[in-house]
Design an enzyme around this catalytic site. Structure first.
Site, PDB file in Angstrom:
ATOM      1  N   LYS A  42     -19.021  59.333  30.446  1.00  0.00           N
ATOM      2  CA  LYS A  42     -19.874  58.856  31.538  1.00  0.00           C
ATOM      3  C   LYS A  42     -21.291  59.342  31.295  1.00  0.00           C
ATOM      4  CE  LYS A  42     -20.301  58.848  36.596  1.00  0.00           C
ATOM      5  NZ  LYS A  42     -19.634  59.216  37.866  1.00  0.00           N
ATOM      6  N   ASP A 136     -13.906  60.310  48.000  1.00  0.00           N
ATOM      7  CA  ASP A 136     -14.171  58.911  47.673  1.00  0.00           C
ATOM      8  C   ASP A 136     -12.918  58.265  47.088  1.00  0.00           C
ATOM      9  OD1 ASP A 136     -15.725  56.643  47.651  1.00  0.00           O
ATOM     10  OD2 ASP A 136     -16.676  57.071  45.729  1.00  0.00           O
TER      11      ASP A 136
END
Length: 752
Positions: A42, A136
């Site tokens: 990422k 989340d």
């Protein structure tokens, strides 16, 4: 998906093979290790790399992902959060996301749905056991691997004992899968917020739509907070479990462990969705597209007034954090990952700065708590150590005081330990077997005795849950112990149930009804003093003076201490003076110009929003004066040399004049979530749970130097007590996982 023009060919030495996707914070690439192992890398978007708030969020993501790496998550392989363009590599999990699976093939049913539910509950159990709240959990953050579901993306997660980094004006998350408390009081969410999100996710998986779907995120958010869920299409066997997850109040929901037991008791085949259900056989395109579009992106949410129904006020949603005057102490249990003592400013540790609340009051006898300025402990060399505690599964921090060439430290799974300041070697350690109260560290030390807290093991026979323990400073031998029933955080906003004053220690008895003073070494009782009728009290040391801060049991039970009272408490006899009313909520900070200083707490609904005023008590006249601060300052407060400091979550440190409330100076630093200050020769020290330290000039806040992180730690905690101890020129820093390190203030570690 192949690489695009402009994509890098390698990151951190990992050659890239394909682009896996892009979200709000960064792009994810498929890469290979030198051994050929696939990894997902990422890379933070370039335009965010220079944004302090996003960089802090990424550091927290890396720390959280490392903390939870296990069978149900993607393990961290490598990371460079300090790189010019930060990145993180994790094991590559092959498979579609739950969002992709539902969009392509419709809802799950039968044994497949049951396996998903159990797998996600197991993942939450492991995440919560190490003290992390994901915050989340949504379909695009669940990967359906051949081995079972995996939870990914900890970009907005936080430690359960810490507050969130919330972007200005926005609540971060995805409305259809957020809990009511996350929408109303985002700083206060705990692990049962994740349980609520799991409930919404299971409804989505079994029906193709969420339980609170509406035509806009704003209406969805309203329905999450105020309306009952739509569960008619959920298989009957699963519906009862899901209903408990979707309770509006966190305490009404099961823990991840309890949820796992309930899911395992369900029949092997849950049955299909009701064909007449709203989303039977096909997901709502709006929700799926919204979820994919929102992946990694902060969601702008309607203001609190828009979330409140007609005629309703802001209500306590049961957040796990505990602002001033709220629910009394809860223990930090890894299974439940309960967040405790948000405003635990005292931290139960003897501070080193004169005039600061929580200070080692033995200083009035002339005790030296640090070597003379400019002198290093004899034979000093920089060192880095970890002190093992009684509970290896609980990442925690220590706090230390210096006496000559000795450091006495304690906290979490360590009652107390003696360490040589010269090289960090341990002389002795007394461990605590139980689950600690977050924010409670060392009580303090006298010339011959060290005092700390011990927490009983959860499987121990009936006995005191918390004890104050006295240990011989030379030998490490336990001298005596006494049960402690205090709930100081509920009254003062500080987790400090016992205080050292001179050669004595003042505690609260097991029934939480009176003060008890003992000789610190012998344990002999000098006096006992009952609390004023109908009140709960905590000891507050002020140099050579001692006060009792009390609140009515009614206010404590109502979670709203707004009318605390201070009583002078005679150190020799225990006689209580008459009450002095203070407008609260207020947190004691220290002494300036002979006056006791309090920061006044600003609440937004049930959430601690910061500090908006200063109260000063003149002990001679018994009068209290109040000053407004220029604005509401959120963060961690501290006090040194008659100045109040607030350290913001993004590294902004502000100095405030307690006499007028005016701002003296403000300085942006790279130390996010810092606590402090500790004072050395012409310097103020602030540091975070990662061990990152900055030295500032007291006059204008000019940075003198800063260091890189020394430990993996989440930096969202607010209200932590100072992590730095100064022994002459030696700077000793406490960080996450009971890490301690020391260096010469004139030769700090070089920062990259």
């Amino acid at each position: 998906m192949s690489l695009r023009g402009g994509d890098p060919t390698e990151i951190g030495g990992y050659p890239l093979e394909a682009r896996l996707g892009s979200g709000g914070m960064g792009t994810v690439f498929l890469a290979r290790t030198s051994a050929g192992r696939p990894v997902a890398v990422k890379l933070i978007h370039q335009h965010f790399a220079g944004d302090d708030e996003f960089r802090i969020r990424f550091r927290q993501e890396v720390a959280a992902a490392r903390r939870v790496s296990g069978a149900f998550t993607a393990a961290v392989v490598d990371a460079a959060p300090e790189a010019e363009q930060p990145w993180m590599a994790t094991t590559y999990i092959e498979g579609d996301t739950l969002a992709q699976r539902i969009a392509a093939n419709g809802p799950l049913n039968g044994a497949e749905l049951r396996r998903l539910a159990i797998g996600l509950a197991e993942a939450l159990r492991d995440i919560h056991r190490v003290g992390v709240v994901h915050r989340d959990l949504k379909p695009s953050n669940v990967v359906l691997s051949p081995e079972g579901p995996r939870v990914i993306d900890f970009g907005i997660s936080r430690a359960a004992d810490q507050q969130t980094l919330t972007m200005t004006g926005r609540v971060i998350g995805t409305p259809p899968f957020m809990s009511p408390e996350q929408l109303q009081a985002p700083r206060g969410v705990g692990p049962r917020s994740d349980v609520f999100s799991l409930g919404t996710l299971l409804v989505y998986a079994s029906t193709g739509h969420g339980p609170f779907d509406a035509d806009s995120p704003y209406m969805t958010a309203y329905q999450v907070v105020h309306e009952e869920p739509s569960l008619s299409a959920v298989p009957a066997a699963l519906r009862t479990v899901v209903e408990s997850c979707l309770d509006k109040e966190p305490e009404g929901r099961p823990s991840a462990d309890e949820l796992l037991v309930r899911l395992r008791d369900l029949p092997a085949d849950l049955g299909g969705t009701d064909a007449s259900g709203v989303g039977a056989g096909r997901t709502r395109d709006m929700i799926t597209e919204h979820d994919l579009a929102m992946r990694g992106t902060p969601a702008p949410i309607a203001p609190a007034s828009a979330l409140a129904g007609p005629g309703t006020g802001s209500t306590d949603t049961g957040s796990s954090d505990s602002p001033v005057g709220r629910r009394p102490r809860r223990r930090w249990r890894p299974v439940l990952a309960v967040a405790v003592a948000v405003a635990a400013i005292g931290g139960g540790v003897a501070a080193l700065t004169a005039g600061s609340f929580g200070g080692d009051s033995g200083a009035d006898k002339g005790d030296s708590v640090a070597a003379p300025g400019g002198v290093l402990p004899a034979g000093f060399t920089p060192w880095h150590r970890t002190v093992p505690g009684g509970r290896e599964d609980i990442p925690d921090e220590l706090r230390c005081v210096a006496h000559g060439d000795a450091l006495f430290c304690g906290g979490g799974g360590v009652v107390a330990t003696r360490i040589r300041a010269s090289d960090g070697s341990r002389v002795w350690t007394e461990k605590s077997p139980g689950v600690p109260v977050q924010g409670m560290h060392l009580v303090g030390a006298t010339d011959d005795t060290v005092l700390g807290y011990r927490f009983a093991a959860e499987d121990a026979p009936q006995g005191p849950a918390d004890e104050v323990v006295a240990i011989d400073a030379d030998s490490g031998r336990e001298l005596w112990s006494v049960p402690s029933g205090a709930q100081s955080q509920a009254v003062t906003g500080r987790s400090q149930d016992a205080v050292v004053t001179g050669s004595a220690v003042v505690t609260v008895d097991a029934s939480n009804s009176r003060f008890e003073a003992r000789d610190a070494h012998s344990g002999k009782v000098a006096w006992t003093t009952p609390f004023p009728a109908g009140t709960l009290c905590a000891p507050v040391p002020v140099g050579a003076q001692l006060y009792a801060m009390c609140a009515t049991a009614v206010e404590v039970d109502a979670l709203e201490v707004r009318h605390p009272a201070l009583h002078p408490l005679d150190r020799a006899s225990g006689v209580l003076g008459g009450p002095i009313a203070v407008e609260g909520p207020a947190v004691p900070m220290g002494v300036a110009d002979g006056r006791l200083v309090f920061l006044r707490v600003h609440m937004e609904g049930p959430a601690l929003a910061g500090y908006d005023g200063v109260a000063r008590l003149d002990p001679a006249s018994r009068k209290v004066t109040y000053s407004r601060l220029p604005e509401t300052y959120a963060g961690t407060p501290g006090m040194a040399d008659g100045v109040v400091y607030v350290s913001g979550q993004t590294g902004l440190i502000t100095a405030l004049d307690p006499a007028t409330g005016r701002k003296k100076w403000s300085r942006q630093t790279g130390v996010e979530g810092a606590s402090g200050p500790a004072t050395g020769a012409d310097a103020l020290y602030f540091s975070s749970a990662t061990g990152r330290v900055v030295a500032l000039s007291p006059n204008d806040g000019k940075p003198l130097w800063a260091t890189d992180p020394q430990a993996d730690g989440l930096t969202g905690e607010q209200g932590a007590s100072p992590r730095v101890t100064v022994a002459g020129r030696a700077v000793i820093v406490a960080a996450d996982k009971n890490t301690l390190f020391a260096f010469d203030a004139r030769k700090p570690p070089k920062s990259s």
